[in-house]
Write an enzyme that holds these catalytic residues in place. Structure first.
Site, PDB file in Angstrom:
ATOM      1  N   GLU A 263       9.465  -6.087  -8.044  1.00 57.08           N
ATOM      2  CA  GLU A 263       8.920  -4.803  -7.598  1.00 57.08           C
ATOM      3  C   GLU A 263       9.702  -3.626  -8.183  1.00 57.08           C
ATOM      4  O   GLU A 263      10.810  -3.782  -8.695  1.00 57.08           O
ATOM      5  CB  GLU A 263       8.938  -4.718  -6.077  1.00 57.08           C
TER       6      GLU A 263
ATOM      7  N   LYS B  83       5.718   6.238  -3.689  1.00 59.37           N
ATOM      8  CA  LYS B  83       5.863   4.874  -3.189  1.00 59.37           C
ATOM      9  C   LYS B  83       4.464   4.356  -2.884  1.00 59.37           C
ATOM     10  O   LYS B  83       3.776   4.872  -2.008  1.00 59.37           O
ATOM     11  CB  LYS B  83       6.742   4.861  -1.934  1.00 59.37           C
TER      12      LYS B  83
ATOM     13  N   VAL C  85       6.190  -4.404  -1.716  1.00 56.23           N
ATOM     14  CA  VAL C  85       5.903  -5.843  -1.641  1.00 56.23           C
ATOM     15  C   VAL C  85       4.396  -6.082  -1.621  1.00 56.23           C
ATOM     16  O   VAL C  85       3.879  -6.954  -2.337  1.00 56.23           O
ATOM     17  CB  VAL C  85       6.568  -6.459  -0.393  1.00 56.23           C
TER      18      VAL C  85
ATOM     19  N   ASP D  90       2.417  -0.031  14.477  1.00 53.00           N
ATOM     20  CA  ASP D  90       3.075   0.186  13.190  1.00 53.00           C
ATOM     21  C   ASP D  90       3.494  -1.159  12.599  1.00 53.00           C
ATOM     22  O   ASP D  90       4.574  -1.683  12.894  1.00 53.00           O
ATOM     23  CB  ASP D  90       4.279   1.105  13.383  1.00 53.00           C
TER      24      ASP D  90
ATOM     25  N   SER E 108       3.756  -3.370   8.953  1.00 53.26           N
ATOM     26  CA  SER E 108       3.773  -3.226   7.502  1.00 53.26           C
ATOM     27  C   SER E 108       2.570  -3.904   6.849  1.00 53.26           C
ATOM     28  O   SER E 108       2.153  -4.998   7.253  1.00 53.26           O
ATOM     29  CB  SER E 108       5.058  -3.840   6.937  1.00 53.26           C
ATOM     30  N   ALA E 109       2.040  -3.255   5.814  1.00 51.61           N
ATOM     31  CA  ALA E 109       0.950  -3.850   5.033  1.00 51.61           C
ATOM     32  C   ALA E 109       1.387  -5.126   4.327  1.00 51.61           C
ATOM     33  O   ALA E 109       0.546  -5.936   3.937  1.00 51.61           O
ATOM     34  CB  ALA E 109       0.446  -2.832   4.012  1.00 51.61           C
TER      35      ALA E 109
ATOM     36  N   LYS F  82      14.587  -6.464   7.635  1.00 53.75           N
ATOM     37  CA  LYS F  82      15.726  -5.658   8.111  1.00 53.75           C
ATOM     38  C   LYS F  82      15.820  -5.705   9.631  1.00 53.75           C
ATOM     39  O   LYS F  82      14.801  -5.791  10.324  1.00 53.75           O
ATOM     40  CB  LYS F  82      15.583  -4.225   7.605  1.00 53.75           C
TER      41      LYS F  82
END
Length: 299
Positions: free
Chosen positions: A19, A81, A101, A136, A138-139, A157
């Site tokens: 990435e 981003k 990612v 919330d 993450s995709a 994390k």
């Protein structure tokens, strides 16, 4: 695709996606280019071809030239981003950005690359103060549910809701393999205190698990590789910075996509660079492991 990547895929050689968000947003200028070069060299030394991915001037690039890599790592470039939702508009509008990612996995799969080495996976965020649930998420998790890419990373994390993240992966039939560990890693720390469902102890076992899964499902696979022991962040330092960082997020009202950059910067400053060293060590380790598994998959 670059000529090197296109030739490698045509010849059936092992290719590993890398990435660009880590380079443009995760590491400071100067160090990011050094790490980018070392990542590609690490993949080559392990017998595979690196394919660093980014979007530049409305083109999705699979494999970057030296000049393109330098551009990604130059602070003045100011790359956006780009998660997967952002890639289509960026392509249509001729914009430039670094891939996450989610977007890297998708673009790699579109190009025929099925192994991806990165630092950490996105996950479910902790609920905001006063709330018991969060939307919330993450995709990265949604993409793993439907794109059959092997993602090699060091877990997620510790600022994230790790139990909820593992539950989402389970719900979407994403196998989580621990590499030489029974514990799910938490990026800077080798263990989150939670177990991994399955363990593999070498690249051959990992490749066998990936191959078997792909006969049964279209979802991706997560190979969790802990940060090298000598680079793990001190537990007391980590816990203090995490507690202070979470309080900082609350006091500033930071949410969504801004959480990770703010927290990473706080860790980098508060640890006097130790977190940067850990980040660098784990992503290089993951790139090496990704290449070793990619070679076994081709064999």
């Amino acid at each position: 695709m670059s000529a090197e990547v296109a030739d490698a895929l045509a010849e059936g050689l092992a290719v590993v996606a890398l990435e660009s968000t880590l380079l443009s947003h995760g590491l400071p200028p100067g160090r990011n280019l050094d790490v980018a070069t070392r990542l590609e060299r690490t993949v080559r030394d392990a017998g595979a071809v690196p394919a660093t991915i980014a979007v530049l001037d409305g083109q999705a690039l699979i494999g970057l030239s030296v000049a393109q890599l330098e551009r990604v790592c130059t602070e003045a470039t100011g790359l956006d981003k780009l998660s997967l939702r952002d890639v289509g508009p960026a392509l249509a509008l001729g914009r430039s950005g670094a891939t996450t990612v989610a977007s890297t996995s998708t673009l790699a799969h579109a190009a025929g690359i099925d192994v991806f080495g990165t630092g950490g996976l996105g996950g479910v965020h902790l609920p905001p103060p006063g709330a018991t649930v969060t939307w919330d998420v993450s995709a990265d998790l949604g993409v793993l549910a439907r794109v059959p890419t092997l993602v090699v990373c060091s877990g997620v994390k510790s600022v994230l809701d790790i139990p909820a993240t593992l539950e989402v992966l389970e719900t979407n039939s994403v196998p989580v393999l621990g590499y030489r560990t029974d514990d799910f890693p938490a990026f800077y720390r080798r263990s989150s205190g939670l177990p991994v469902p399955q363990r593999v102890d070498d690249a051959e076992q990992a490749a066998a698990a990936v191959t078997a899964h792909r006969h049964l499902a279209e979802s991706g696979i997560l190979l969790a590789n802990p940060v090298p022991p000598e680079s793990e962040l001190d537990e007391q330092l980590h816990d203090r910075l995490l507690s202070e960082g979470l309080e900082l997020l609350r006091s500033r009202g930071v949410r969504g996509a801004d959480v990770t950059p703010v927290l990473l910067e706080y860790f980098h400053t508060g640890s006097a660079g130790a977190s940067l060293d850990a980040n660098e060590a784990l992503v290089l380790s993951n790139a090496r492991l990704a290449a070793e598994v990619a070679v076994r998959l081709r064999a």
